[in-house]
Each structure stands twice: as structure tokens, then as C-alpha cells.
Write an enzyme that holds these catalytic residues in place. Structure first.
Site, PDB file in Angstrom:
ATOM      1  N   ASP A  67       0.867  -1.181   0.000  1.00  0.00           N
ATOM      2  CA  ASP A  67       0.000   0.000   0.000  1.00  0.00           C
ATOM      3  C   ASP A  67       0.906   1.234   0.000  1.00  0.00           C
ATOM      4  O   ASP A  67       1.441   1.629   1.036  1.00  0.00           O
ATOM      5  CB  ASP A  67      -0.899   0.006   1.238  1.00  0.00           C
ATOM      6  CG  ASP A  67      -1.966  -1.084   1.201  1.00  0.00           C
ATOM      7  OD1 ASP A  67      -1.733  -2.127   0.570  1.00  0.00           O
ATOM      8  OD2 ASP A  67      -3.025  -0.897   1.826  1.00  0.00           O
TER       9      ASP A  67
ATOM     10  N   LYS B  41      -6.861   3.230  -3.283  1.00  0.00           N
ATOM     11  CA  LYS B  41      -7.276   3.254  -1.883  1.00  0.00           C
ATOM     12  C   LYS B  41      -7.498   4.694  -1.464  1.00  0.00           C
ATOM     13  O   LYS B  41      -6.743   5.587  -1.861  1.00  0.00           O
ATOM     14  CB  LYS B  41      -6.189   2.582  -1.038  1.00  0.00           C
ATOM     15  CG  LYS B  41      -6.389   2.621   0.466  1.00  0.00           C
ATOM     16  CD  LYS B  41      -5.238   1.886   1.159  1.00  0.00           C
ATOM     17  CE  LYS B  41      -5.242   2.054   2.666  1.00  0.00           C
ATOM     18  NZ  LYS B  41      -4.097   1.370   3.318  1.00  0.00           N
TER      19      LYS B  41
ATOM     20  N   LYS C 158     -10.261   0.138  -2.351  1.00  0.00           N
ATOM     21  CA  LYS C 158     -10.117  -0.051  -0.912  1.00  0.00           C
ATOM     22  C   LYS C 158     -10.393   1.255  -0.172  1.00  0.00           C
ATOM     23  O   LYS C 158      -9.546   2.145  -0.151  1.00  0.00           O
ATOM     24  CB  LYS C 158      -8.708  -0.557  -0.567  1.00  0.00           C
ATOM     25  CG  LYS C 158      -8.473  -0.730   0.946  1.00  0.00           C
ATOM     26  CD  LYS C 158      -7.079  -1.264   1.246  1.00  0.00           C
ATOM     27  CE  LYS C 158      -6.796  -1.296   2.740  1.00  0.00           C
ATOM     28  NZ  LYS C 158      -5.434  -1.811   3.059  1.00  0.00           N
TER      29      LYS C 158
END
Length: 318
Positions: free
Chosen positions: A155, A218, A254
């Protein structure tokens, strides 16, 4: 699993042509959780699906190997066995979607999951999380070291200055380099939406990340003032949908930060179903970044099975 998004050439014409109808987005967000509801056994089923999409997360300065081990055990057995059996899902192999930790905790998480026989990905926040205010060289090295430690997913945080100043070429090139550094590990691009200034920038940054080859986009690090909100989710999902329509490649989504209740999780699942469709309603395409959410979902499932809410002592750490 669908083919990974390989990315494409940066299309600045496409990026610069983005226009957001903010009143329309807000109206959609206001009705999303009110016009669609799921009750009783359907709600229990949806909540179990939400459990499988959680990136069970700990990102604290005082993380230790011990609490990461506990997190891994909880990810492997997220809901009490008696509840799972009562729901008729004893053979379904319900686990969380991933365990998400700092790079320094990856090795311990990988070892713990292997020891308990849990086939759960380890995700790590890298590239100078949460600010990203580090040299590109050190951010890329952090990715490589974390992948070498066994992380399956990285991430990364984008360079917010580039997004705020419209340097989409620079952002694209950085993200391409990060995707290359990830190798076989999946790249989840954190946009830090609360620091991008406008919904238009959120949409543009989403497109650029996908063009650079992001496997997921995300919302947030969870450390910003504004994190995952439904209007932002709508904007990012529509960017994913447009990218899929133009390129044929699916990119995951996400939301992270501030998603704490079972009710919140249901609204996000409804958003995904209505904006992207059933093909995104599994953990290969949808994750929820959360630390406290699982506890409330398990509490609601306990209530569904036993007709009362559990005492704190009746539910293990989530």
C-alpha cells in the site's frame, strides 16, 4: 482471478477533461444507505462477505511482534466458531482478506501466518507512509525490502504535491517505478483523498494511478483529517468503472479510515454492488482497511444468532 491491470500510456487529454458534478455526487451519497437495506439472514450473509474483504490492520507506533501475532490469529479466525457453525458456514473457510502492517512487522506476520497454516496475504504500507515526504530512491528501496520480507501487497502513498500542482506526468512516472519495484506483489495506491483539495483531483489521481498500473486504488492512510467518505467512494468507483470501460482492465477499490460499524460496511458493499457490480464484490477486487470494524460485525452476528448482544468478555480481540 482476473488479469492484473498492466496500466497504459498516460493520457493527459483524458485526465484534463475530467469534470465532477458535485451536487449529483452528494445526492447519490445521501440516498445510497437509505434506499437499499438488507435484513435478517441476508444481512448476516452480507456481513460475512464484509469480513472476507477486511484488511485487518494495525498501524501504531507501539506495534510489537506479539500484537501482530494476535492480529494474524484473529484474521485467520475472525468470527467465533459457534457463530460460524450456527450460520451454516463451518466449511466456508471464512478469513479476513489480508493482514496490513508496517514494513518492519511484515516478517513476523508472514512467519505467524505460515505457522498457523493460514493462506492470507500480508499487506504493508510503504513509501514513507503516511506522508510520502521522502526521496523517491528510499521509497522504492522500502518497497523492495518489504517484498523481500514476504509482503504480497504494498500500500503505497502518492506524492500529494504532484497531484495538487497538476504534475500528472511526474506522478505517473513515480507510480510506474513503484509498480516495477513491487514485482509480483500487488500495488495499492493510497490517494490520501483528504489532502487532494477537490473531487476533481481525486478522480484525476485515480485515473493516473490506474494508468500507471495500480492493482487497487485506496482512499486514505487513515491518518488524514478526511478519510473514506461515501461521496469520495462514488467518485473513485466511477473512475474505476470508466477505466474498465476504456481499457478492459479491472482495478480494485479499498476504502480505509473511519469505517468502524457493521452498518458502515453494509453501505460500502451496497455502493460497490450498485456502482461496479457483483464482479467487484469479493476480496480480489474490494477491501476495507480497518482495525475496529471486525469487532462490531462479530457483535452483530452474535446478536443475530443468540438474540442478544455479547458482553465484551465473550468476544475475542478484533
Amino acid at each position: 482471478m482476473a488479469d492484473r491491470n498492466p496500466g497504459c500510456d498516460l493520457d493527459l487529454g483524458w485526465v484534463n477533461n475530467v469534470r465532477i458534478n458535485l451536487p449529483s455526487v452528494k445526492r447519490r451519497a445521501e440516498t445510497l444507505g437509505t434506499k437499499r437495506t438488507v435484513k435478517k439472514q441476508w444481512q448476516a450473509a452480507w456481513l460475512l462477505r464484509a469480513v472476507t474483504c477486511i484488511d485487518l490492520t494495525t498501524l501504531s507506533g507501539d506495534d510489537t511482534n506479539a500484537n501482530v501475532q494476535r492480529l494474524c490469529h484473529k484474521a485467520a479466525h475472525p468470527v467465533r466458531d459457534d457463530i460460524i457453525e450456527a450460520l451454516g458456514m463451518g466449511d466456508a473457510g471464512i478469513t479476513c482478506g489480508a493482514v496490513c502492517v508496517y514494513p518492519g512487522r511484515v516478517n513476523g506476520a508472514v512467519k505467524t501466518l505460515k505457522k498457523i497454516g493460514a493462506d492470507i496475504p500480508v499487506a504493508a504500507v510503504a513509501t514513507g507512509f503516511p506522508s510520502g515526504q521522502y526521496h523517491l530512491r528510499t521509497r522504492l528501496e522500502e518497497i523492495k525490502l518489504t517484498v523481500a520480507d514476504g509482503a504480497n501487497e504494498i500500500d503505497i502513498v502518492i506524492n500529494r504535491e504532484m497531484a495538487l500542482t497538476g504534475n500528472w506526468q511526474g506522478l505517473y512516472e513515480e507510480l510506474k517505478a513503484m509498480r516495477e519495484a513491487c514485482g509480483n506483489a500487488h500495488l495499492k495506491a493510497i490517494l490520501a483523498v483528504g489532502e487532494l483539495g477537490s473531487m476533481t483531483n481525486v478522480y484525476k489521481a485515480s485515473l493516473v494511478a490506474m494508468m500507471a498500473g495500480a492493482d487497487f486504488i485506496k482512499t486514505s492512510t487513515g491518518k488524514e483529517g478526511v478519510n473514506a467518505t461515501i461521496p469520495i467512494g462514488i467518485v473513485m468507483c466511477r473512475a474505476i468503472r470508466e477505466y474498465h470501460e476504456r481499457t478492459g482492465y479491472k482495478v480494485g477499490f479499498k476504502p480505509a479510515g473511519g469505517i468502524r460499524t457493521a452498518k458502515d460496511a453494509l453501505v460500502w458493499l451496497i455502493l460497490i454492488k450498485e456502482e461496479l457490480g457483483d464482479e467487484w464484490l469479493h476480496n480480489h477486487m474490494f477491501r476495507i482497511g480497518a482495525s475496529g470494524l471486525l469487532a462490531d460485525i462479530e457483535r452483530q452476528l452474535f446478536h443475530y444468532v443468540y438474540g442478544r448482544y455479547a458482553a465484551v468478555s465473550e468476544l475475542p480481540m478484533a
